[in-house]
Design an enzyme around this catalytic site. Structure first.
Site: not given
Ligand code: NAD
Ligand code: DAU
Length: 334
Positions: A124-126, A148, A152
């Site tokens: 992730t970019d985080e 988190y 990562k």
């Molecule tokens: P998500 O939370 O929707 O899904 C995660 C999945 O992983 C779920 O199906 C869960 O059951 C499974 N899982 C969790 N723990 C597990 C374990 N111990 N063994 C097997 N399966 C397990 O996540 P997402 O948003 O689809 O993110 C997927 C990947 O991309 C993650 O690695 C996340 O860090 C990365 N990522 C997400 C975002 C985003 O914006 N959603 C951005 C950048 C990177």
């Molecule tokens: O940047 C990539 C990441 O983006 C991924 O690695 C993470 O898995 C994914 O959850 C996401 O993280 P963020 O913390 O950026 O996403 P989130 O949707 O939780 O929040 C986006 C922004 O909105 C953040 O600045 C927090 C704010 N927010 C979020 C929630 C849930 C609010 O203001 N209110 C809310 O209720």
């Protein structure tokens, strides 16, 4: 060989990627290893469950036996499995270390043993932390802010060490915030869309002036496919759309798309350690031949339409959220 192990394929990006691969590659075989945590949902894959090219295995990436069985005869691994929500990591960080670090270790060990040909790890970019202006390059130091993002960072550094030490063909992507169908309604966009459909207020953290770069999930799938097949092993690729938006502006765009008024906005306590802005330089993946196809407003419209049509999907999830919701309400005063 055509058999791929996808971990975490029952989650948001993983299930989109499975749909993408099955549609694009007639010969592909997919094994989806997923523990079905609160975020894993087999309803995301209901339309492909009888496809002979697709197999679901319930199992945990922290469990070496589960991993060994699922990885057998696969040529590549794509690791999505993770705990992914920043607020949950603030509430209870232990499982993040367990899955996002130790789970990656278990996968790398087995991939080494089975001589896997490509190991794509989704980071992730985080991991870079916040940047006030400009954009992070892949060579910049990591400074994660939350349990988190720190987990990562640990996971991806461990994966990289398997490339350096054992020549495991590891590739890493660091992507910005994804959005689109099947995203669990705890993240900003799906939480706000579903609350607004229900005429509930939307909780904006702090002043709402944090910036995220929004990547539509279909564009993410194309980027991952490209890195998996054409990326150089040992390399890291940033993935971002250049769609930088203030949270407030995302909120207003959603209100407009759903025909709701600003009275539904509630400003709540800020997230502890809240990163102000994320931005990544995507020169490297662009040179590989990728660019995003969706601008933010087109992706947002598609996403809103999907949640409007799929009330069955998100209402079933929201009904199960009681315990986490109680903590969120206590902490943020939502
Ligand atoms: P998500 O939370 O929707 O899904 C995660 C999945 O992983 C779920 O199906 C869960 O059951 C499974 N899982 C969790 N723990 C597990 C374990 N111990 N063994 C097997 N399966 C397990 O996540 P997402 O948003 O689809 O993110 C997927 C990947 O991309 C993650 O690695 C996340 O860090 C990365 N990522 C997400 C975002 C985003 O914006 N959603 C951005 C950048 C990177
Ligand atoms: O940047 C990539 C990441 O983006 C991924 O690695 C993470 O898995 C994914 O959850 C996401 O993280 P963020 O913390 O950026 O996403 P989130 O949707 O939780 O929040 C986006 C922004 O909105 C953040 O600045 C927090 C704010 N927010 C979020 C929630 C849930 C609010 O203001 N209110 C809310 O209720």
């Amino acid at each position: 060989m055509t058999r791929l192990l996808i971990t975490g394929g029952a989650g948001f990006i993983g299930s989109n990627f499975i749909h993408y691969l099955l549609a694009k590659y007639p010969q592909v075989e997919i094994v989806n290893l997923d523990a079905l945590t609160y975020a894993g949902n087999l309803a995301n894959l209901a339309d492909v469950e009888s496809d002979p090219r697709y197999t679901f295995v319930k199992g945990d990436i922290r469990n070496p036996d589960d991993v060994a069985k699922a990885m057998a005869d696969c040529y590549a691994v794509v690791n999505f499995a993770a705990e992914t929500h920043v607020d949950r990591s603030i509430h209870e960080g232990g499982v993040f270390v367990e899955t996002d670090v130790r789970g990656v270790f278990v996968l790398c060990e087995e991939a080494r043993r089975q001589k896997i040909a490509r190991f794509l790890h989704i980071s992730t970019d985080e991991v870079y932390g916040s940047i006030p202006k400009g954009a992070f390059r892949e060579t910049d130091p990591l400074a994660p802010s939350s349990p988190y993002s720190a987990s990562k960072a640990g996971g991806e550094l461990l994966a990289r060490s398997y490339f350096v030490t054992y020549n495991l063909p590891v590739l890493v992507t660091r992507s910005s915030n994804n959005f689109g169908p099947f995203q669990y309604p705890e993240k900003l966009i799906p939480l706000f869309i579903t609350n607004l459909i229900e005429n509930k207020s939307v909780p904006v953290y702090g002043d709402g002036k944090q910036v995220r770069d929004w990547l539509f999930v279909e564009d993410q799938c194309e980027a991952l496919d490209l890195v998996l097949h054409k990326g150089e092993v040992g390399q890291i690729y940033n993935v971002g759309a250049g769609n930088e938006e203030f949270n407030m502006d995302v909120t207003r765009a959603l209100l407009k798309l759903l025909g709701k008024g600003e009275d539904l906005i509630t400003y709540v306590t800020d997230r502890p350690g809240h990163d102000r802005r994320y931005a990544v330089d995507t020169t490297k993946i662009q040179a590989l031949g990728w660019k995003p196809r969706h601008n933010f407003s087109a992706g947002l419209k598609k996403t809103v339409d999907w949640y409007v049509q799929r009330e069955d999907w998100w209402r079933a999830i929201k009904q199960k959220q009681a315990e986490y919701k109680a903590w969120i309400e206590k902490h943020y005063g939502k």
